[in-house]
Design a protein around this motif. Structure first.
Motif, short mmCIF file in Angstrom:
data_model
loop_
_atom_site.label_atom_id
_atom_site.label_comp_id
_atom_site.label_asym_id
_atom_site.label_seq_id
_atom_site.Cartn_x
_atom_site.Cartn_y
_atom_site.Cartn_z
N ARG A 110 16.76 72.27 146.38
CA ARG A 110 16.44 72.82 145.06
C ARG A 110 14.97 73.22 144.99
O ARG A 110 14.63 74.27 144.43
CB ARG A 110 16.75 71.79 143.97
CG ARG A 110 18.24 71.59 143.72
CD ARG A 110 18.47 70.93 142.38
NE ARG A 110 17.90 69.60 142.33
CZ ARG A 110 18.55 68.49 142.62
NH1 ARG A 110 19.81 68.55 143.01
NH2 ARG A 110 17.97 67.31 142.53
N TYR A 111 14.11 72.39 145.57
CA TYR A 111 12.68 72.71 145.57
C TYR A 111 12.39 73.98 146.37
O TYR A 111 11.63 74.84 145.92
CB TYR A 111 11.90 71.53 146.16
CG TYR A 111 10.42 71.79 146.30
CD1 TYR A 111 9.58 71.72 145.20
CD2 TYR A 111 9.87 72.13 147.54
CE1 TYR A 111 8.22 71.97 145.32
CE2 TYR A 111 8.51 72.38 147.68
CZ TYR A 111 7.69 72.29 146.57
OH TYR A 111 6.36 72.55 146.69
N LYS A 154 13.56 76.93 144.36
CA LYS A 154 12.60 77.24 143.30
C LYS A 154 11.34 77.88 143.88
O LYS A 154 10.78 78.81 143.29
CB LYS A 154 12.23 75.97 142.54
CG LYS A 154 13.33 75.43 141.65
CD LYS A 154 12.87 74.19 140.90
CE LYS A 154 13.98 73.66 139.99
NZ LYS A 154 13.54 72.44 139.28
N LEU A 170 12.09 81.40 144.74
CA LEU A 170 12.16 82.20 143.51
C LEU A 170 10.77 82.47 142.95
O LEU A 170 10.47 83.59 142.54
CB LEU A 170 13.02 81.47 142.48
CG LEU A 170 13.20 82.17 141.12
CD1 LEU A 170 13.88 83.53 141.32
CD2 LEU A 170 14.00 81.31 140.17
N LYS A 171 9.93 81.43 142.95
CA LYS A 171 8.56 81.60 142.46
C LYS A 171 7.79 82.61 143.30
O LYS A 171 7.07 83.46 142.77
CB LYS A 171 7.83 80.26 142.47
CG LYS A 171 8.28 79.28 141.40
CD LYS A 171 7.87 79.73 140.01
CE LYS A 171 8.24 78.70 138.96
NZ LYS A 171 7.89 79.17 137.59
#
Length: 329
Positions: free
Chosen positions: A108-109, A112, A115-116
């Protein structure tokens, strides 16, 4: 097992010698030695069976330890030869569960983070794209004024006006970035007041028509409607929705204010069904139409502002026929 067999044979020989020393009867001695041999054989066999079972259990546990990153569940026997193996199984299950949780958190990290990074790249690209035109215009007009000293006064004033307008565009883009950053960091707060929604809409209309859309017609229908909200933020919402309609349609734009709804309708290019859910996402750009030429933040900011006011942006659109953007009051 080899050591155990050697030890058993040694014990058997020692006890046989001791028994031979104290027992004179050959028959009795043979019987006792046979019983001793039988007892040791049964003992060694029992140990062998137990050791074999422990070896299989250790093999399974070792297999799962090697594949800890790939297995989802541990399929070991619930009943073990020893309590220690049962504890090992329980601890191994806990380790696997913790490992899977850490892996999920890591995935998940990473997702993210990707995505960031993508958003950061999109943002840099959008900023470069949006700032390029006004900056190029400012440089072009400024160079012309600098190089041509005999330029007519009327043209001189026109070029200065173009420079000012493009400067205002850059200022507006920067303000939008600052506002979005406040929403992202959770710093945006409502400063509520009571105002007339109709009057505010009229003010936005006048500013847009006087500034950039002098040849366009904006029709406002409805009655005065008192609203308790953040006037500055609602003004941003109204301006974004009306300007969006003006950009992507050539006909009149209709603004409707009723007791429970504010809506902006146009007869422009429309939005495809695939794009409707995407146009309010930050940095989104349609492959067919650039729905928001302000870094893909306009409708996303509208959505954020309306959520702060406990309502949401609703979009109804048909491709090549027009769109209606509205929200409940």
């Amino acid at each position: 097992m080899a050591r155990l067999v050697t030890l058993s044979l040694t014990v058997f020989v020692i006890f046989s010698v001791i028994l031979a020393t104290f027992i004179d009867d050959t028959m009795t001695l043979s019987l006792v030695i046979f019983i001793l041999w039988l007892a040791l054989t049964i003992f060694v066999y029992a140990i062998y069976r137990g050791a074999s079972k422990m070896q299989r259990e250790l093999g399974k546990i070792n297999k799962y330890l090697k594949m800890l990153d790939t297995v989802d569940t541990i399929d070991l026997d619930r009943i073990f030869f020893t309590r220690e193996f049962e504890q090992i199984n329980q601890n191994l299950t806990k380790v696997l569960e913790k490992s899977k949780k850490r892996e999920e958190i890591k995935q998940r990290y990473n997702a993210k983070l990707k995505l960031k990074n993508k958003q950061r790249g999109d943002m840099i690209s959008a900023i470069a794209h949006e700032f390029r035109n006004p900056i190029a215009s400012i440089i072009g007009y400024a160079q012309t004024l600098q190089e041509d000293k005999d330029i007519p006064p009327a043209l001189h004033d026109k070029f200065l006006g173009k420079i000012c307008n493009n400067g205002d565009k850059i200022e507006a883009l920067l303000s939008r970035l600052v506002l979005w950053n406040k929403f992202e960091s959770g710093e945006a707060k409502l400063h509520q007041s009571t105002f007339d929604l109709m009057s505010l809409t009229q003010e936005v209309k006048s500013a847009l028509v006087d500034d950039k859309y002098k040849s366009r017609k904006i029709i406002i229908q409805g009655e005065p409607r008192q609203l308790e909200a953040d006037r500055t933020l609602i003004e941003i919402v109204i301006k974004n929705l009306i300007e969006n309609a003006l950009k992507y349609s050539k006909d009149d734009v209709l603004v409707s204010i009723t007791d429970d709804r504010f809506s902006v309708s146009d007869k422009g290019v429309g939005i495809s069904e695939d794009d409707i859910e995407k146009v309010t996402k930050k940095f989104y750009r349609s492959g067919t139409h650039n729905w928001d030429n302000s870094m893909g933040l306009g409708l996303s900011i509208v959505k954020k502002i309306l959520l702060l006011h406990n309502t949401e942006l609703e979009i109804q659109s048909t491709l090549d026929k027009g769109s209606t953007f509205s929200f409940k009051i």
